[in-house]
Design a protein around this motif. Structure first.
Motif, PDB file in Angstrom:
ATOM      1  N   PRO A   6      44.603  65.548  19.232  1.00 19.23           N
ATOM      2  CA  PRO A   6      44.420  66.175  20.458  1.00 19.23           C
ATOM      3  C   PRO A   6      44.056  65.043  21.363  1.00 19.23           C
ATOM      4  CG  PRO A   6      42.512  66.350  19.086  1.00 19.23           C
ATOM      5  CD  PRO A   6      43.731  65.883  18.344  1.00 19.23           C
ATOM      6  N   VAL A   7      44.300  65.289  22.815  1.00 17.77           N
ATOM      7  CA  VAL A   7      44.243  64.122  23.885  1.00 17.77           C
ATOM      8  C   VAL A   7      43.206  64.637  24.731  1.00 17.77           C
ATOM      9  CG1 VAL A   7      45.512  63.226  25.587  1.00 17.77           C
ATOM     10  CG2 VAL A   7      46.688  64.034  23.573  1.00 17.77           C
ATOM     11  N   ALA A   8      42.302  63.497  24.849  1.00 24.43           N
ATOM     12  CA  ALA A   8      41.159  63.414  25.805  1.00 24.43           C
ATOM     13  C   ALA A   8      41.583  62.436  26.963  1.00 24.43           C
ATOM     14  CB  ALA A   8      39.926  63.121  25.073  1.00 24.43           C
ATOM     15  N   LEU A  21      32.004  57.746  26.513  1.00 26.58           N
ATOM     16  CA  LEU A  21      32.931  58.945  26.421  1.00 26.58           C
ATOM     17  C   LEU A  21      34.260  58.777  25.434  1.00 26.58           C
ATOM     18  CD1 LEU A  21      32.487  60.503  29.678  1.00 26.58           C
ATOM     19  CD2 LEU A  21      31.691  61.666  27.680  1.00 26.58           C
ATOM     20  N   ALA A  22      34.767  57.624  25.883  1.00 26.99           N
ATOM     21  CA  ALA A  22      35.966  57.170  24.984  1.00 26.99           C
ATOM     22  C   ALA A  22      35.602  57.017  23.844  1.00 26.99           C
ATOM     23  CB  ALA A  22      36.539  55.762  25.803  1.00 26.99           C
ATOM     24  N   GLY A  29      38.290  61.938  16.434  1.00 23.42           N
ATOM     25  CA  GLY A  29      39.850  62.265  16.186  1.00 23.42           C
ATOM     26  C   GLY A  29      40.690  62.494  17.508  1.00 23.42           C
ATOM     27  N   TYR A  30      40.341  62.109  18.545  1.00 26.61           N
ATOM     28  CA  TYR A  30      41.280  62.161  19.812  1.00 26.61           C
ATOM     29  C   TYR A  30      42.128  61.223  19.910  1.00 26.61           C
ATOM     30  CZ  TYR A  30      39.005  66.776  21.234  1.00 26.61           C
ATOM     31  OH  TYR A  30      38.645  68.075  21.319  1.00 26.61           O
ATOM     32  N   ALA A  31      43.263  61.138  20.607  1.00 20.98           N
ATOM     33  CA  ALA A  31      43.896  60.037  21.346  1.00 20.98           C
ATOM     34  C   ALA A  31      43.326  60.147  22.733  1.00 20.98           C
ATOM     35  CB  ALA A  31      45.307  60.258  21.462  1.00 20.98           C
ATOM     36  N   VAL A  32      42.780  58.902  22.937  1.00 20.74           N
ATOM     37  CA  VAL A  32      41.951  58.841  24.205  1.00 20.74           C
ATOM     38  C   VAL A  32      42.808  57.920  25.508  1.00 20.74           C
ATOM     39  CG1 VAL A  32      39.910  58.190  25.507  1.00 20.74           C
ATOM     40  CG2 VAL A  32      40.001  59.102  23.088  1.00 20.74           C
ATOM     41  N   ALA A  52      43.120  54.860  21.699  1.00 21.67           N
ATOM     42  CA  ALA A  52      42.998  54.624  23.068  1.00 21.67           C
ATOM     43  C   ALA A  52      44.262  54.048  23.704  1.00 21.67           C
ATOM     44  CB  ALA A  52      41.849  54.019  23.372  1.00 21.67           C
ATOM     45  N   VAL A  53      44.570  54.337  24.926  1.00 26.92           N
ATOM     46  CA  VAL A  53      45.422  53.905  25.882  1.00 26.92           C
ATOM     47  C   VAL A  53      44.940  53.714  27.277  1.00 26.92           C
ATOM     48  CG1 VAL A  53      47.890  53.715  26.706  1.00 26.92           C
ATOM     49  CG2 VAL A  53      47.304  54.893  24.384  1.00 26.92           C
ATOM     50  N   ALA A  54      45.102  52.602  27.868  1.00 22.81           N
ATOM     51  CA  ALA A  54      44.536  52.421  29.192  1.00 22.81           C
ATOM     52  C   ALA A  54      45.862  52.713  30.179  1.00 22.81           C
ATOM     53  CB  ALA A  54      44.164  50.902  29.396  1.00 22.81           C
ATOM     54  N   TYR A  55      45.330  53.161  31.259  1.00 21.68           N
ATOM     55  CA  TYR A  55      46.458  53.726  32.385  1.00 21.68           C
ATOM     56  C   TYR A  55      45.809  53.487  33.626  1.00 21.68           C
ATOM     57  CZ  TYR A  55      48.723  56.442  29.021  1.00 21.68           C
ATOM     58  OH  TYR A  55      49.342  56.955  27.617  1.00 21.68           O
TER      59      TYR A  55
END
Length: 235
Positions: A6-8, A21-22, A29-32, A52-55
């Protein structure tokens, strides 16, 4: 694309509540997706958190929001949880603020909330589930002498969240807001208040735990508004 996690999305990542939060949602279990105006400030954090991925994203700019959320959808998948933690405002009286100060606070807190929410609502409605959670503040509920710019912006965010909840809850989308009533424990606040004990501050990890609880409530007993304050806070 097969969605593995799941994605947050954490919109507005700094060293306090955003980072906490991240970490909490990644641990769950989230992709963040981490969003900040200056991506250089969050790349190290993203490298420390599995999944985790930064944008780069300026939540007050419609084209920036569209670009960021399009990338998230392509790279991670549809967003399951939006944690809108971006907040900005000067702390001055009505005689001290400029019209630009007032507008800037509104653009981040209220307009940014709208832009990011509209980016995730269609997919959430399609899957008939999702969470949109805003980080509120004491100023969401009342104006103080030095919150002439910040309080109107947070109050607008609060009203937007309530309107969204009334229209989106029946579609299975849990919308709500957590009022942070207190001083968040940050290096900057510790430096400014060196005489204060640990219990004086809002602990970011504890706040994140409250947000996790909110995002995973049974839909038969949803909350719209929760408060998070240190036990000794005067309210």
């Amino acid at each position: 694309m097969m969605k593995k996690k799941p994605v947050a999305v954490v919109a507005g990542v700094g060293p306090g509540n955003g980072a906490a939060l991240a970490r909490r949602f990644a641990d769950g279990g989230y992709a963040v997706a981490l969003l900040a105006r200056d991506i250089a400030k969050i790349t190290d954090l993203a490298s420390q958190i599995e999944g985790a991925v930064a944008y780069a994203c300026d939540v007050s700019d419609a084209s920036s929001v569209t670009a960021a959320f399009d990338s998230i959808a392509q790279e991670l998948g549809a967003v399951d949880v939006l944690l809108f933690n971006a907040g900005s405002g000067v702390f001055k009286s009505v005689e001290e603020i400029s019209p630009g100060d007032f507008e800037a606070a509104w653009r981040v807190n209220a307009y940014g909330s709208l832009l990011c929410s509209q980016a995730v609502i269609p997919a959430m409605k399609e899957q008939r589930s999702g969470v949109i959670l805003f980080t509120g503040a004491t100023a969401s509920l009342r104006g103080g002498k030095t919150t002439a710019a910040f309080a109107p912006a947070k109050a607008a965010q609060h009203s937007l969240a309530e309107s969204m909840a009334r229209s989106l809850w029946p579609a299975g989308i849990h919308v709500g807001l957590i009022i942070v009533d207190g001083i968040v424990d940050l290096p900057s606040t510790r430096k400014a208040m060196p005489d204060k004990a640990d219990d004086f501050f809002v602990d970011p990890a504890a706040f994140a735990e409250t947000a996790w609880f909110f995002a995973h409530q049974d839909r038969r007993a949803w909350s719209f508004e929760l408060e998070a304050r240190p036990f000794g806070e005067s309210w």
